[in-house]
Design an enzyme around this catalytic site. Structure first.
Site, PDB file in Angstrom:
ATOM      1  N   ASP A  74      -7.089  40.560 -13.043  1.00 49.12           N
ATOM      2  CA  ASP A  74      -7.418  40.512 -14.460  1.00 49.12           C
ATOM      3  C   ASP A  74      -8.293  39.282 -14.659  1.00 49.12           C
ATOM      4  O   ASP A  74      -7.816  38.138 -14.562  1.00 49.12           O
ATOM      5  CB  ASP A  74      -6.146  40.411 -15.303  1.00 49.12           C
ATOM      6  CG  ASP A  74      -6.421  40.413 -16.798  1.00 49.12           C
ATOM      7  OD1 ASP A  74      -7.597  40.217 -17.194  1.00 49.12           O
ATOM      8  OD2 ASP A  74      -5.471  40.588 -17.581  1.00 49.12           O
ATOM      9  N   TYR A 174     -20.787  44.668 -30.062  1.00 46.76           N
ATOM     10  CA  TYR A 174     -21.472  45.154 -28.867  1.00 46.76           C
ATOM     11  C   TYR A 174     -22.788  44.407 -28.668  1.00 46.76           C
ATOM     12  O   TYR A 174     -23.105  43.949 -27.561  1.00 46.76           O
ATOM     13  CB  TYR A 174     -21.731  46.651 -29.006  1.00 46.76           C
ATOM     14  CG  TYR A 174     -22.234  47.321 -27.741  1.00 46.76           C
ATOM     15  CD1 TYR A 174     -21.348  47.958 -26.874  1.00 46.76           C
ATOM     16  CD2 TYR A 174     -23.590  47.341 -27.422  1.00 46.76           C
ATOM     17  CE1 TYR A 174     -21.798  48.588 -25.720  1.00 46.76           C
ATOM     18  CE2 TYR A 174     -24.051  47.950 -26.271  1.00 46.76           C
ATOM     19  CZ  TYR A 174     -23.153  48.577 -25.428  1.00 46.76           C
ATOM     20  OH  TYR A 174     -23.620  49.187 -24.285  1.00 46.76           O
ATOM     21  N   LYS A 178     -23.593  42.041 -25.297  1.00 44.73           N
ATOM     22  CA  LYS A 178     -24.648  42.325 -24.329  1.00 44.73           C
ATOM     23  C   LYS A 178     -25.745  41.262 -24.350  1.00 44.73           C
ATOM     24  O   LYS A 178     -26.318  40.922 -23.307  1.00 44.73           O
ATOM     25  CB  LYS A 178     -25.239  43.712 -24.600  1.00 44.73           C
ATOM     26  CG  LYS A 178     -24.206  44.843 -24.458  1.00 44.73           C
ATOM     27  CD  LYS A 178     -23.485  44.806 -23.120  1.00 44.73           C
ATOM     28  CE  LYS A 178     -22.486  45.935 -22.971  1.00 44.73           C
ATOM     29  NZ  LYS A 178     -21.775  45.897 -21.668  1.00 44.73           N
TER      30      LYS A 178
END
Length: 304
Positions: A74, A174, A178
């Site tokens: 993780d 988002y 990015k």
């Protein structure tokens, strides 16, 4: 068979499926020892609840000609990442390629939902999974990489710097995630370049990942059946295509010329001469601008 990366050691963080799996397999095909990480194993699935596992990816790496090593990790847990890097150091004594492909946000973002309407917990977790994981992994892995000159860091994102700078990507969270990864590569380039290593941002095009094929109800062997509903899907590419981009970069003795830059699978295919599995060279980001975003009918002539 050519094995330009024989003796090299790679870590593909986030290699369970999609681009990460494609990059791990192609690094293996070039002869590398590839450590593959993720949270989905044969005994435990992540919240994605999908069948792909890191053990399967490791097997594919070995079948391709490399050596695949699956390590459940993780990447939000610094202790687990530290233990992973310590293991690589103990077993190999070096790290030549780090691919930060950790994402995990597919079920967390809402298409075109403004910030104030988006689920805040999901948005913040998306940022942690997409940005914080990359920082944690690089923090622990880069000292090992810098033991030897010529290391390569690949920050995997969605969209080139040129495209993302002028286009709104899906929603606030988002878009921020990015764009942040693009900036990570730029910043790492400044920090790694004088120390003999290279950092780049890399984006695939429209990826025929396992999840995308499922969404369209097709398989890799009949993916064109989706074109009637989604005509521009004709420009899509397999995960192995961006994998070949990473392998080409890792084998390039002059890779430092790309330091800090934003790259794409299609652009690097033109540079290095590799193809997708079907022998084509899809250039999705050029197609997106010149055909799809321009409102033209789907036509990949000259783009793959």
């Amino acid at each position: 068979m050519s094995a330009p990366l024989k003796g090299k050691v790679a870590l593909v963080a986030g290699a369970t499926r999609g681009a990460g799996r494609g990059m791990a397999v192609e690094l293996g095909a070039a002869g590398a020892i590839v450590y593959v990480t993720g949270r989905s194993t044969r005994t435990r699935r992540s919240e994605y609840d999908r069948p792909e596992t890191i053990e399967d990816t490791a097997d594919l790496v070995t079948e391709a000609g490399g050596q695949g090593v699956a390590v459940p990790t993780d990447h939000l847990d610094p202790a687990q990442v530290r233990a992973l890097v310590d293991r690589i150091a103990d077993e190999q004594g070096r790290l030549d390629v780090l691919v930060n492909d950790i994402w995990g946000g597919e079920k967390l973002f809402e298409w075109e939902s403004p910030l104030w309407e988006h689920d805040l917990d999901n948005g913040l977790r998306l940022l942690r999974l997409a940005v914080e994981t990359h920082a944690i992994t690089s923090h622990h892995a880069l000292p090992l990489m810098l033991r030897n000159p010529g290391g390569l860091v690949v920050e995997v994102t969605d969209g080139t710097a040129d495209y993302n700078s002028g286009n709104y990507r899906v929603n606030f969270f988002y878009d921020l995630a990015k764009s942040s990864v693009l900036r990570m590569a730029f910043a790492l380039g400044h920090e790694l370049g004088p120390r003999g290593a290279t950092a780049v941002a890399l984006t695939p095009g429209w990826l025929r990942s396992e999840m995308m094929l499922d969404i369209y109800g097709v398989r890799e062997d009949n993916w064109r059946d989706a074109l009637e509903r989604v005509p521009h899907f004709a420009i899509s590419e397999t995960p192995r295509y961006v994998g070949r981009a990473v392998a080409a970069l890792a084998a390039d003795p002059d890779v430092a010329r790309w330091n800090g830059r934003s790259l794409s699978s299609g652009g690097l295919a033109r540079e290095y001469g590799f193809t997708d599995l079907d022998g084509s060279r899809p250039d999705a980001w050029r197609y997106l601008v010149e055909v799809q975003d321009a409102g033209k009918p789907a036509d990949t002539t000259g783009y793959r």
